[in-house]
Design a protein around this motif. Structure first.
Motif, PDB file in Angstrom:
ATOM      1  N   GLU A  96       0.911  -1.166  -0.075  1.00 43.68           N
ATOM      2  CA  GLU A  96       0.010   0.135  -0.001  1.00 43.68           C
ATOM      3  C   GLU A  96       1.009   1.367  -0.204  1.00 43.68           C
ATOM      4  O   GLU A  96       0.456   2.225  -0.488  1.00 43.68           O
ATOM      5  CB  GLU A  96      -1.027  -0.054   1.266  1.00 43.68           C
ATOM      6  CG  GLU A  96      -1.974  -1.039   1.320  1.00 43.68           C
ATOM      7  CD  GLU A  96      -2.997  -0.663   0.056  1.00 43.68           C
ATOM      8  OE1 GLU A  96      -3.625   0.234   0.162  1.00 43.68           O
ATOM      9  OE2 GLU A  96      -3.186  -1.553  -1.073  1.00 43.68           O
ATOM     10  N   ALA A  97       1.958   1.173   0.543  1.00 44.89           N
ATOM     11  CA  ALA A  97       2.960   2.326   0.625  1.00 44.89           C
ATOM     12  C   ALA A  97       3.815   2.645  -0.405  1.00 44.89           C
ATOM     13  O   ALA A  97       4.214   3.703  -0.805  1.00 44.89           O
ATOM     14  CB  ALA A  97       3.664   2.429   1.859  1.00 44.89           C
ATOM     15  N   ILE A 125       3.979  11.028   3.001  1.00 49.54           N
ATOM     16  CA  ILE A 125       2.743  11.212   3.672  1.00 49.54           C
ATOM     17  C   ILE A 125       2.796  12.815   4.462  1.00 49.54           C
ATOM     18  O   ILE A 125       4.075  12.964   5.099  1.00 49.54           O
ATOM     19  CB  ILE A 125       2.238  10.379   4.711  1.00 49.54           C
ATOM     20  CG1 ILE A 125       2.246   8.843   4.097  1.00 49.54           C
ATOM     21  CG2 ILE A 125       1.204  10.844   5.534  1.00 49.54           C
ATOM     22  CD1 ILE A 125       2.094   7.814   5.151  1.00 49.54           C
ATOM     23  N   GLY A 151       2.137   2.105   5.392  1.00 51.64           N
ATOM     24  CA  GLY A 151       1.397   1.293   4.828  1.00 51.64           C
ATOM     25  C   GLY A 151       0.208   1.129   5.465  1.00 51.64           C
ATOM     26  O   GLY A 151      -0.854   1.046   5.157  1.00 51.64           O
ATOM     27  N   GLN A 162      -1.831   4.261   5.519  1.00 53.86           N
ATOM     28  CA  GLN A 162      -2.530   4.350   4.273  1.00 53.86           C
ATOM     29  C   GLN A 162      -3.681   3.324   4.256  1.00 53.86           C
ATOM     30  O   GLN A 162      -4.873   3.848   3.882  1.00 53.86           O
ATOM     31  CB  GLN A 162      -1.599   4.180   3.080  1.00 53.86           C
ATOM     32  CG  GLN A 162      -0.496   4.842   2.844  1.00 53.86           C
ATOM     33  CD  GLN A 162      -0.985   6.431   2.276  1.00 53.86           C
ATOM     34  OE1 GLN A 162      -2.242   6.765   2.094  1.00 53.86           O
ATOM     35  NE2 GLN A 162      -0.197   7.353   2.127  1.00 53.86           N
ATOM     36  N   TYR A 163      -3.386   2.469   4.808  1.00 50.64           N
ATOM     37  CA  TYR A 163      -4.762   1.169   4.860  1.00 50.64           C
ATOM     38  C   TYR A 163      -5.734   1.778   5.724  1.00 50.64           C
ATOM     39  O   TYR A 163      -6.773   1.783   5.125  1.00 50.64           O
ATOM     40  CB  TYR A 163      -4.127  -0.100   5.403  1.00 50.64           C
ATOM     41  CG  TYR A 163      -5.152  -1.063   5.768  1.00 50.64           C
ATOM     42  CD1 TYR A 163      -5.732  -1.835   4.852  1.00 50.64           C
ATOM     43  CD2 TYR A 163      -5.567  -1.472   6.969  1.00 50.64           C
ATOM     44  CE1 TYR A 163      -6.690  -2.804   4.967  1.00 50.64           C
ATOM     45  CE2 TYR A 163      -6.702  -2.201   7.625  1.00 50.64           C
ATOM     46  CZ  TYR A 163      -7.367  -3.014   6.364  1.00 50.64           C
ATOM     47  OH  TYR A 163      -8.042  -3.918   6.648  1.00 50.64           O
ATOM     48  N   ASN A 183      -7.644   4.370   3.997  1.00 51.80           N
ATOM     49  CA  ASN A 183      -8.481   3.989   2.655  1.00 51.80           C
ATOM     50  C   ASN A 183      -9.549   3.162   3.228  1.00 51.80           C
ATOM     51  O   ASN A 183     -10.471   2.794   2.368  1.00 51.80           O
ATOM     52  CB  ASN A 183      -7.833   3.043   1.941  1.00 51.80           C
ATOM     53  CG  ASN A 183      -6.668   3.882   1.047  1.00 51.80           C
ATOM     54  OD1 ASN A 183      -6.616   5.107   0.797  1.00 51.80           O
ATOM     55  ND2 ASN A 183      -5.613   3.248   0.747  1.00 51.80           N
TER      56      ASN A 183
END
Length: 426
Positions: free
Chosen positions: A202-203, A366, A383, A386-387, A390
């Motif tokens: 994800e990152a 970020i 990540g 970010q997860y 999202n």
């Protein structure tokens, strides 16, 4: 009293997310402020970062891990000026189990609805985990409508049968219980467990890489995780029990040096590629038990120790990739991340060993994140943030029911582990 909102004003919500990445040599914590605003993508801002080392052997004891968690979280809280009680926790790749699932669902109304998609995903989540494992993720890889594939979103199509292909990721129940106990002893609660390779992807991965097919390799201290994407979907995820710490041990054993000095030599002078004149550049190794004695070795000698172990790690990952020849033949790109990816020559060795084009994967920037937190060693932690950010988008895409089903299973496993620990201790 009634509360009125002016027409046209967008609803804006803010929440804190705390991400905790367990490594064999470090514990890292990111605290982020997540902003959710109607009509906009979720926005994450890093407000706190903490890191604490937990040993140099690549094997941390429970006491070292507990100390590392407390110190990392405390440092992040101090920087953020906030206090957290719940954390998102990474699960290393070597503890993961992947499984492909197919679910067939009859469509009663003749037209596929979002409810039909949610039902098929939830049904797949029920059968996702093998015995003695708890489900972490179950994501669709494709849909078929009356046997025809190529549908990324089948909602609205006429059909009598909806076939959903999914890839499920689970982890050993005993490992999750032990991690939950450790978090509880640090006065924290687990909000969710997330597969570390999936978080790293994800990152660092680009959307085009996921679409075209890519292999992500996250080289840690004691293990190496991997994730495979094809057609923008996760199709494989796992890990092997070998990492950068094994290279350090090889150097220490062969040259008779202390582990701490071997790690320093690897970081400063280590390389997987032999350069011109390396056989004439010498480094002194202090000897175990005799600090006044040294052994002199060339950088070429060190390279001859590093290269075979790095090739072995990459070959072990290759052996774990999907058996489908068509799928494996579609992989043309590998992205290296994690602390071990910074080893000089790692990219070139990966290209030669795996026959794929390679690049070094750093976390996407970020806002608020310090420059040091953009290193590959922090890909998993970035990540996780970010997860979390999202998750709102996941609900919009119809994955909310699926996540709630998996999350409920994780909560029951965590509470079960804490209950067992309390019974054993008291």
């Amino acid at each position: 009293m009634a509360t009125f909102r002016k027409a046209g004003r967008r609803k804006k919500d803010e929440t804190l997310a705390a991400a905790l990445d367990f490594g064999a040599s470090k514990v890292a914590c990111f605290i982020a402020r997540i902003t959710l605003e109607d009509g906009f993508a979720p926005h994450a801002e890093i407000i706190g970062v903490g890191r604490h080392g937990v040993g140099q052997r690549g094997r941390a004891s429970p006491d070292e891990l507990e100390k590392g968690v407390r110190n990392a979280v405390e440092l992040a809280e101090r920087m953020a000026g906030e206090e957290v009680r719940r954390v998102i926790v990474s699960v290393p790749g070597k503890h993961l189990r992947g499984r492909r699932i197919g679910v067939d669902l009859e469509i009663a109304g003749g037209v596929v609805t979002q409810e039909d998609v949610d039902d098929s995903l939830a049904e797949g989540a029920k059968i996702a985990n093998p015995p003695d494992c708890a489900p972490l993720h179950a994501m669709p890889t494709g849909f078929k409508v009356d046997g025809e594939d190529g549908f990324s979103d089948p909602v609205g199509f006429s059909a009598s049968m909806l076939s959903t292909e999914m890839f499920a990721v689970s982890a050993r129940q005993s490992f999750l219980d032990n991690m939950a106990d450790l978090i509880e002893r640090c006065d924290l609660q687990v909000d969710e467990f997330v597969a570390a390779p999936f978080a790293a992807a994800e990152a660092v991965l680009l959307d085009d890489e996921k679409e075209l097919g890519v292999l992500l390799i996250d080289i840690g201290a004691a293990s190496t995780g991997y994730a495979v994407y094809d057609n923008a979907a996760l199709v494989a995820c796992g890990g092997v029990a070998a990492g950068g710490g094994h290279i350090t041990r090889d150097i220490a054993q062969i040259f008779g040096a202390p582990l701490a000095h071997a790690e320093r030599i690897k970081t400063l002078y280590g390389s997987a590629l032999m350069g011109p004149g390396d056989e004439h550049r010498f480094i002194d190794f202090p000897q175990l038990g005799a600090s006044d004695e040294t052994v002199r070795a060339s950088r070429a000698d060190i390279c001859e120790v590093i290269l075979p172990r790095l090739e072995e790690i990459l070959e072990m990952v290759a052996e774990q990739l999907p058996d489908d020849p068509m799928r494996r033949s579609g992989l043309r790109r590998v992205v290296l991340t994690g602390g071990g990816s910074l080893l000089v020559g790692a990219r070139e060795v990966a290209e030669r060993t795996l026959a794929m084009k390679s690049r070094l994967g750093r976390p996407a920037p970020i806002p608020g994140s310090p420059e040091a937190a953009g290193a590959p060693a922090f890909s998993v932690c970035a990540g996780l943030v970010q997860y979390y950010a999202n998750l709102g988008r996941m609900h919009e895409n119809g994955l909310g029911v699926l996540r709630q089903s998996l999350h409920a299973g994780n909560q029951s496993s965590v509470l079960g582990g804490v209950e067992a620990w309390l019974r054993a201790k008291f």
